[in-house]
Scaffold this motif. Structure first.
Motif, mmCIF file in Angstrom:
data_model
loop_
_atom_site.group_PDB
_atom_site.id
_atom_site.type_symbol
_atom_site.label_atom_id
_atom_site.label_comp_id
_atom_site.label_asym_id
_atom_site.label_seq_id
_atom_site.Cartn_x
_atom_site.Cartn_y
_atom_site.Cartn_z
ATOM 1 N N ALA A 35 -1.259 2.120 10.502
ATOM 2 C CA ALA A 35 -0.408 1.008 10.053
ATOM 3 C C ALA A 35 -0.655 0.698 8.582
ATOM 4 N N LEU A 36 -1.917 0.710 8.155
ATOM 5 C CA LEU A 36 -2.231 0.431 6.755
ATOM 6 C C LEU A 36 -1.675 1.520 5.845
ATOM 7 N N THR A 37 -1.765 2.777 6.285
ATOM 8 C CA THR A 37 -1.227 3.872 5.487
ATOM 9 C C THR A 37 0.295 3.810 5.422
ATOM 10 N N PHE A 84 -4.966 4.864 -5.411
ATOM 11 C CA PHE A 84 -5.928 5.480 -4.502
ATOM 12 C C PHE A 84 -5.258 5.772 -3.155
ATOM 13 N N PRO A 85 -4.624 6.935 -2.989
ATOM 14 C CA PRO A 85 -4.053 7.267 -1.676
ATOM 15 C C PRO A 85 -5.155 7.371 -0.634
ATOM 16 N N VAL A 86 -4.886 6.911 0.569
ATOM 17 C CA VAL A 86 -5.949 6.757 1.563
ATOM 18 C C VAL A 86 -6.575 8.092 1.934
ATOM 19 N N LEU A 146 2.439 3.695 2.044
ATOM 20 C CA LEU A 146 3.483 4.680 1.767
ATOM 21 C C LEU A 146 4.832 4.001 1.557
ATOM 22 N N THR A 147 5.109 2.943 2.313
ATOM 23 C CA THR A 147 6.364 2.207 2.135
ATOM 24 C C THR A 147 6.455 1.616 0.735
ATOM 25 N N LEU A 148 5.344 1.055 0.255
ATOM 26 C CA LEU A 148 5.317 0.537 -1.115
ATOM 27 C C LEU A 148 5.615 1.647 -2.117
ATOM 28 N N MET A 182 4.045 13.008 4.178
ATOM 29 C CA MET A 182 2.739 13.650 4.274
ATOM 30 C C MET A 182 1.560 12.675 4.197
ATOM 31 N N PRO A 183 1.554 11.671 3.301
ATOM 32 C CA PRO A 183 0.399 10.752 3.281
ATOM 33 C C PRO A 183 0.159 10.068 4.622
ATOM 34 N N TYR A 184 1.236 9.759 5.344
ATOM 35 C CA TYR A 184 1.098 9.153 6.668
ATOM 36 C C TYR A 184 0.755 10.207 7.717
#
Length: 646
Positions: free
Chosen positions: A300-302, A148-150, A306-308, A283-285
């Motif tokens: 920060a949560l995104t 589930f991308p934010v 994204l790092t994961l 892009m997600p961030y």
């Protein structure tokens, strides 16, 4: 087994039977990792369904829902899908038929949102089951963390065609994993699902390269009767559509002069653009960072999420060499990026939705294998994954609750594309469906029509939804009277910069907006008793041209000792209209300097201007404010309010 006792080689039929028995056994073995993943997928799916009306809603969605309604109520069968490439081309209309299905149950947008949200959650659950059965419970749990991308999850339940892209991509990937992992050849559903996915959005087309390469190198798939039947059905439907819709002839027709002369880059320069590669992976961030005002903690949560994903993808590339199915997933993903990056000189955030599930599975496999190599116990792996999932849930709740509270957040346009656009501060007004309809209902329930609504905020909102929610007013020539009350709408930060709403009591609030009732003082705009000046001419299906003010702009004010004048403008280009020197005031004096604000939305320049003026007590007639810039291409929304002097 019999062949082991007799020393005979196993037949293909026996191997297939053993493989299917093994897969069924793995499916029945529900581990703690699987149950944790299932619980959190259910929670995240429930969040989408609960906040069903907290999703983007704009002119594209409004147009598409109207087409679906005409299909249901008037049997107007669409032959083409949503327009593409500057309305020069259309795909088959599969999206409109899917969009119409929830309306058969209940003719409301809510039915669409709830259905699409539930379908997305079910598609994640389906792919989770396939991964658990074919790749193991650790991989399934890691996938649940990334599924589930934010930002993208915020519109997977909207009425926008990219809303279904990730849903169908999950299904296509699940069918492909089952086919490849079990060495099956009966690809009946996979071609049909892929054909439907491409109809939803053309960003899915590059996936066909990897799927096609798999079919060619495993030619038994193409020789299978079920696969052949599926492919013949697709070919027949495509041929009928191509002959009936006129889409092919439209594509082959000469491009408009503007399109023909548009500058572009070659495919190789597109592919080797390092800034573009950087922006696509961030892009997600970047999409979350584009939200204004910023939502505390969400960036920060995104970034963690994204790092994961990126770390897992790197690990997945390393470990994919040992797994046949993962090698094909990696190849398909790489081909998608190569073709997409070479073909698109400018991509957008929604183009990445189709490949997200493929990246998520690749990353999940990398994280799961790395944890096994590190001898991380199941308990510790489950604890880390559950903690990550809690953070993902917090991120989603934070996003939904803030959008529900405010009703609108702006999105910086430059950050939503790869490579990023020039930082010209153009924004997209991100209205939720709930806010738009609460505002419409709040006005219509009080008998307020559009000509009575004043201010920059309603001007931006009206143009953002193509004026489809505007309530028309009866003509003064018909009623013989002008409205005695006007309704000024402003956000909760308005009083920090302007004085117009100070001392006024809001009649009602919607999200972060307040509605104020103000007596109509009879001010004139260019000599006419009107407060809003708009054009009814359109630039395209979603944009109205601004009004042409051939004589410029002149406001005639009624006499008052002190008065505040508030004017909102939507202009086709950037004028130096914020400068006090470009305005001429006659019959009044400035009590304080001109207060201004400037915003750029969707290619238009919006100006918010406020004058605080004093007039001589003996003055029997009012004052005028005139622009000195000559003709203007601007919509106008103006209101005046006398200040009570104590």
């Amino acid at each position: 087994m019999p062949f082991e006792e007799q020393g005979a080689a196993p037949s293909n039929k026996t191997i297939k039977k053993v493989d299917m028995q093994t897969a069924a056994l793995m499916t029945r073995q529900r581990t703690s990792s699987y149950w944790i993943a299932l619980i959190f997928v259910a929670i995240l799916g429930a969040i989408q369904v609960y906040f069903f009306d907290i999703t983007f809603h704009g002119p594209d969605q409004i147009r598409d829902v109207e087409i679906a309604r005409r299909l249901i109520h008037h049997q107007e069968w669409p032959l083409n899908g949503p327009p593409l490439f500057g309305e020069r081309f259309n795909l088959p209309p599969g999206f409109y038929y899917l969009l119409a299905l929830p309306l058969l149950v209940r003719d409301t947008e809510a039915a669409i949102f709830i259905t699409f949200g539930a379908l997305f959650a079910q598609s994640v659950w389906y792919l989770l089951r396939v991964i658990h059965a074919q790749l193991g419970s650790r991989c399934a749990l890691a996938y649940a963390v990334l599924a589930f991308p934010v930002f993208a999850s915020f519109y997977t339940h909207s009425a926008w065609n990219p809303a279904l892209v990730m849903t169908l991509s999950n299904v296509v990937l699940g069918l492909f994993i089952s086919l490849a992992q079990q060495h099956r050849h009966d690809g009946l559903l996979l071609p049909l699902a892929a054909f439907l996915l491409v109809q939803i959005h053309p960003s899915a087309a590059p996936l066909l390269l990897g799927l096609g390469a798999y079919a060619l190198l495993n030619y038994q798939v193409l020789l299978n009767r079920r696969t052949l039947a599926s492919l013949l059905l697709i070919a027949g439907m495509a041929a009928v559509w191509g002959s009936q819709s006129g889409a092919v002839s439209k594509l082959l027709s000469p491009a408009p002069a503007s399109a023909a002369t548009a500058s572009g880059h070659g495919w190789l320069s597109n592919l080797l653009d390092m800034d573009k590669w950087r922006d696509v992976f961030l892009m997600p961030y970047s999409a979350i960072e584009s939200i204004q005002p910023a939502i505390s903690g969400l960036g920060a949560l995104t970034a963690f999420h994204l790092t994961l994903m990126l770390g897992g993808v790197l690990l997945g590339i390393v470990y994919a060499a040992k797994e046949r199915t993962l090698r094909w997933i990696l190849l398909t993903t790489v081909l998608w990026f190569i073709v997409s990056m070479a073909f698109l000189s400018q991509g957008a955030f929604w183009h990445l939705d189709v490949v997200h599930p493929w990246l998520a599975v690749l990353a999940a496999h990398g994280l799961a294998r790395a944890s096994e190599k590190a001898s991380l116990s199941t308990g510790h792996f489950n604890a880390l994954a559950a903690t990550s999932l809690v953070l993902v849930v917090v991120a989603h709740l934070n996003l939904y609750l803030q959008f529900e509270k405010r009703g609108k957040h702006d999105l910086l346009l430059a950050s939503l594309f790869f490579p990023k656009l020039e930082p010209l501060e153009y924004k997209i007004p991100g209205y939720t469906f709930k806010y738009l309809h609460a505002m419409r209902d709040g006005l219509s329930s009080r008998g307020i029509c559009q000509d009575q609504v004043i201010g920059l905020d309603p001007m931006v909102m009206s143009n953002a939804v193509n004026r489809t929610l505007d309530a028309p007013c009866p003509s003064p020539a018909t009623t013989g009277q002008v409205s005695q009350t006007l309704y000024f709408i402003a956000n909760d930060q308005d009083a920090l910069r302007f004085d117009f709403t100070k001392g006024l009591q809001a009649m009602t609030t919607v999200g972060a907006s307040a509605i104020y009732a103000v007596r109509n003082t009879g001010a004139l705009v260019n000599g006419k008793a009107e407060n809003n000046v708009l054009s009814n001419k359109k630039m395209d299906y979603m944009t109205f041209l601004p009004a042409r003010l051939a004589e410029g702009l002149t406001l005639t004010l009624p006499p008052a000792p002190e008065t505040i004048v508030r004017v909102a403008l939507r202009c086709g280009r950037d004028y130096p209209i914020e400068q006090q020197a470009h305005w001429k005031v006659q019959g009044a004096e400035y009590k304080k300097p001109l207060t201004t604000a400037h915003a750029r939305y969707l290619g238009s320049n919006y100006y918010d201007l406020e004058w605080t003026l004093t007039m001589p007590a003996s003055r029997a007639y009012g004052a005028t404010i005139s622009s000195t810039l000559g003709p203007l291409d601007c919509d106008v929304s103006a209101i005046t309010r006398p200040i009570t002097v104590h």
